[in-house]
Design a protein around this motif. Structure first.
Motif, mmCIF file in Angstrom:
data_model
loop_
_atom_site.group_PDB
_atom_site.id
_atom_site.type_symbol
_atom_site.label_atom_id
_atom_site.label_comp_id
_atom_site.label_asym_id
_atom_site.label_seq_id
_atom_site.Cartn_x
_atom_site.Cartn_y
_atom_site.Cartn_z
ATOM 1 N N PHE A 13 -10.270 3.101 -59.453
ATOM 2 C CA PHE A 13 -10.714 4.260 -59.279
ATOM 3 C C PHE A 13 -9.510 5.421 -59.892
ATOM 4 O O PHE A 13 -9.678 6.181 -60.631
ATOM 5 C CB PHE A 13 -10.989 4.740 -57.787
ATOM 6 N N LEU A 14 -8.468 5.231 -59.147
ATOM 7 C CA LEU A 14 -7.241 6.062 -59.497
ATOM 8 C C LEU A 14 -6.824 6.149 -60.895
ATOM 9 O O LEU A 14 -6.565 6.911 -61.567
ATOM 10 C CB LEU A 14 -6.119 5.843 -58.745
ATOM 11 N N ILE A 15 -6.603 4.953 -61.661
ATOM 12 C CA ILE A 15 -6.160 4.586 -63.143
ATOM 13 C C ILE A 15 -7.324 5.096 -63.779
ATOM 14 O O ILE A 15 -6.788 6.076 -64.674
ATOM 15 C CB ILE A 15 -5.728 3.111 -63.316
ATOM 16 N N TRP A 17 -9.749 7.332 -63.061
ATOM 17 C CA TRP A 17 -10.187 8.872 -63.028
ATOM 18 C C TRP A 17 -8.808 9.574 -63.497
ATOM 19 O O TRP A 17 -8.863 10.656 -64.222
ATOM 20 C CB TRP A 17 -10.166 8.838 -61.525
ATOM 21 N N LEU A 20 -8.599 9.576 -67.328
ATOM 22 C CA LEU A 20 -9.704 10.482 -68.059
ATOM 23 C C LEU A 20 -9.205 12.040 -67.723
ATOM 24 O O LEU A 20 -9.400 12.880 -68.592
ATOM 25 C CB LEU A 20 -11.017 10.238 -66.968
ATOM 26 N N LEU A 39 -12.093 1.378 -65.518
ATOM 27 C CA LEU A 39 -13.419 2.074 -65.035
ATOM 28 C C LEU A 39 -14.798 0.841 -65.419
ATOM 29 O O LEU A 39 -15.599 1.074 -64.627
ATOM 30 C CB LEU A 39 -13.819 3.340 -66.048
#
Lengths: 419, 210
Positions: A13-15, A17, A20, A39
């Motif tokens: 999620f962190l990488i 998000w 992006l 993702l």
């Protein structure tokens, strides 16, 4: 059962998000590209199905009864509702030591099997305690943790010796057994020779003796009788380390005595006295031996209840305790509840024989003064009980119980030892 | 040979044996190759010593992550690997299409997965081959999907030319919204618990049936 999003979820999620967000801010696709596989991992794991379920179906054991030191195989079968990566761990009790791994990580599609070999290191009745199943989707984004208690018990017997000696008969039952009765009648054990008396059956006249003495003579015999025995096991404490503990010795001795007396046609009951009281009513037979042995193997030191719940109420004796029963106690005589129960039994008229295993030496850091106080208290307890008519047989468990009994029982039969 | 030398040699031998026993698994070797490759690529323009320093630092972090089995260390080593990839963007990946950057991201995911799967072995679990092959397939699939996604994004971006940046912004917003919709119910679910059972933790014996 709990379910979680794993560290992998937050990583993806962190990488993803973050990539992006950086791509939007810098107007460059490169950072979004670095995060794209992360993702994609999230998306794929979601399609694969989050929180898969794997449940235990059955537990089998190669042998339900073993002796200390034996090895036993446990086989666990699991079933999956959908394809999942299962991380399965089995928790064994302290009485078993696993000789193979207790953990498995594998993809479970339909059913899976985990075999564990374990060595029984301590007596008792126990089995695997928990199966913990962690199921994850293939990319380990979500996980479900299921803790399943296992209701299975394997009975681990301590190596018990075979006794040939019986605790003597104090109150007989009018049923044939192996104890020699003090009364005279039909039996196998010689009692006396006497002249024929009015009322004796003619069949009782001994022809050879009558011919030799010239007057009708009769041989009297002791009949073989049985009795009712109650084994009183003191499980209020378990002193010692490893296999050298008072409770293990107590159980070992009780099993040997129980087996011998049931073989001698005695009715046998079991009274387990700890912080609570467990009673197995007196019965006869081989099947009852299994009941008694199973009850003995399930003996453990229970946790003392808080004072407010239990109070100081003495333990109540079972209503169906046979009044003629001889009480064979195996106890280090340290617990107040056991001592007071023995006094109560004695005051009801029961014969009480105590086999007292030696208490193992304490750790080196115990001060000599404390040791002396302990010894004095122990001796006072013994004396207090002897004054009330109990017979105490000290037993060092390094010595064979058969040896001790064969030395002490002849004296017991004549009167009381150590009083 | 004096005692100090002998003890040092013994110590070194035991360390080497430990490395051979615990760090020679295939998945860890793959992870080491990934870490070394990106350290070298990321610092290629900074000189020989910088490359060596980056590799040694990467190995150290990797060693700690593999040795402790801690997720925190695994995060840190994966983060450092991503940093190396970002550095490599100015050297080996300079001017390449986002598809190559997606491939680089996939290697970071593979690195993370390799160390994670090695934790199974570290805890002496009986590990099925299917678990490892499943991991490899999943990482490959994620990497390929990421690359395909970036190829599509590149195509759309090239086609638009004017660069309509509201599109990735909208995509990011939608993605964040979707994830929140998934995360929030999970966190609020009665089955969710902050007290996660850690593998290997001994539980109190269950109550006996009466």
């Amino acid at each position: 059962m709990t379910r979680h999003l794993t560290h992998r979820f937050w990583l993806c999620f962190l990488i993803g998000w973050g990539g992006l967000s950086v791509a939007v801010l810098t107007r460059n696709l490169d950072m979004a590209a670095v995060g794209a596989p992360f993702l994609a991992a999230l998306t794929l794991s979601l399609i694969d199905g989050w929180w898969p379920v794997v449940t235990p179906v059955s537990v089998a054991v190669s042998s339900s009864r073993v002796v200390e030191g034996d090895e036993v195989d446990f086989t666990f079968t699991f079933q999956a509702a959908q394809r999942a990566v299962a991380d399965i761990e089995v928790q064994l009790p302290g009485t078993f030591e696993a000789t193979t791994t207790t953990r498995m990580v594998d993809v479970v599609t339909d059913t899976a099997e985990l075999k564990i070999r374990a060595r029984a290191v301590r007596w008792g009745a126990s089995g695997p305690e928990w199966i913990v199943i962690i199921t994850r989707d293939r990319l380990a984004v979500s996980e479900r943790i299921m803790r399943c208690p296992v209701e299975m018990s394997v009975r681990v017997h301590p190596p018990a010796e075979f006794l040939s000696t019986l605790i003597p008969l104090y109150r007989e039952r009018p049923v044939t057994g192996e104890h020699r009765s003090r009364a005279k009648g039909t039996g196998s054990e010689f009692a006396e020779v006497r002249p024929y008396r009015y009322g004796d059956s003619i069949r009782m006249i001994h022809p050879q003796l009558t011919a030799r003495r010239g007057t009708p003579m009769v041989i009297e015999r002791h009949p073989d009788r049985s009795s009712t025995m109650v084994l009183l096991v003191d499980s209020a404490q378990d002193l010692g380390v490893g296999l050298e503990t008072t409770l293990r010795w107590t159980v070992t001795a009780a099993m040997a005595l129980g087996a011998r007396h049931l073989q001698a046609q005695d009715r046998l009951g079991l009274l387990d006295v700890g912080h609570t009281l467990r009673w197995v009513p007196a019965r006869l037979g081989r099947r009852h031996l299994h009941t008694v042995v199973d009850a003995l193997l399930a003996t453990e030191v229970t946790v003392r209840q808080p004072q407010s719940e239990q109070g100081n109420a003495p333990l109540e004796l079972p209503a169906n305790l046979p009044p003629s029963a001889t009480i064979i106690t195996i106890s280090p005589l340290l617990s107040e509840s056991t001592l007071s129960l023995l006094v109560a039994l004695r005051s009801r008229g029961h014969e009480i024989i105590v086999i007292k295993p030696t208490v193992p030496d304490p750790a080196d850091d115990v001060s000599p003064l404390a040791r002396r106080i302990f010894d004095v208290g122990n001796r006072l307890n013994e004396q207090w009980l002897r004054h009330r008519g109990a017979m105490i047989i000290p037993w060092s468990p390094n010595e064979s119980l058969q040896h001790i009994l064969s030395r002490v029982i002849p004296k017991l039969a004549r009167g009381r030892v150590g009083t | 040979m004096n005692n100090l030398t002998r003890s040092l040699i013994e110590r070194l031998r035991s360390v080497l044996e430990h490395i051979a026993d615990h760090h020679a698994a295939p998945e860890l070797l793959v992870a080491v190759i990934i870490m070394t490759g990106w350290a070298a690529a990321g610092f290629a323009d900074f000189g020989f010593f910088a490359v060596i320093a980056a590799i040694v630092f990467g190995w150290l972090l990797h060693g700690v992550a593999a040795e402790t089995g801690g997720f925190g260390w695994l995060w840190l080593s994966t983060g450092v690997l991503l940093l190396y990839i970002v550095f490599a963007r100015s050297t080996v990946l300079a001017g390449t299409s986002p598809v190559w950057m997606a491939a680089a991201g996939a290697t970071a995911l593979a690195y993370n997965e390799a160390v994670r799967t090695n934790h199974w072995r570290r805890r002496r679990a009986r590990t099925g081959v299917a678990a490892f092959t499943g991991s490899v397939a999943a990482v490959l699939a994620a990497g390929l999907l990421g690359m395909a996604g970036m190829a599509a994004a590149q195509f759309v971006a090239d086609g638009a030319q004017s660069g309509r940046w509201w599109q990735p912004l909208a995509a990011a917003t939608l993605f964040g919204l979707a994830v929140s919709l998934l995360v929030l119910p999970t966190l609020r679910s009665p089955e969710s618990s902050r007290e996660r059972w850690t593998p290997g933790t001994r539980l109190p014996a269950p109550p006996k049936p009466k």
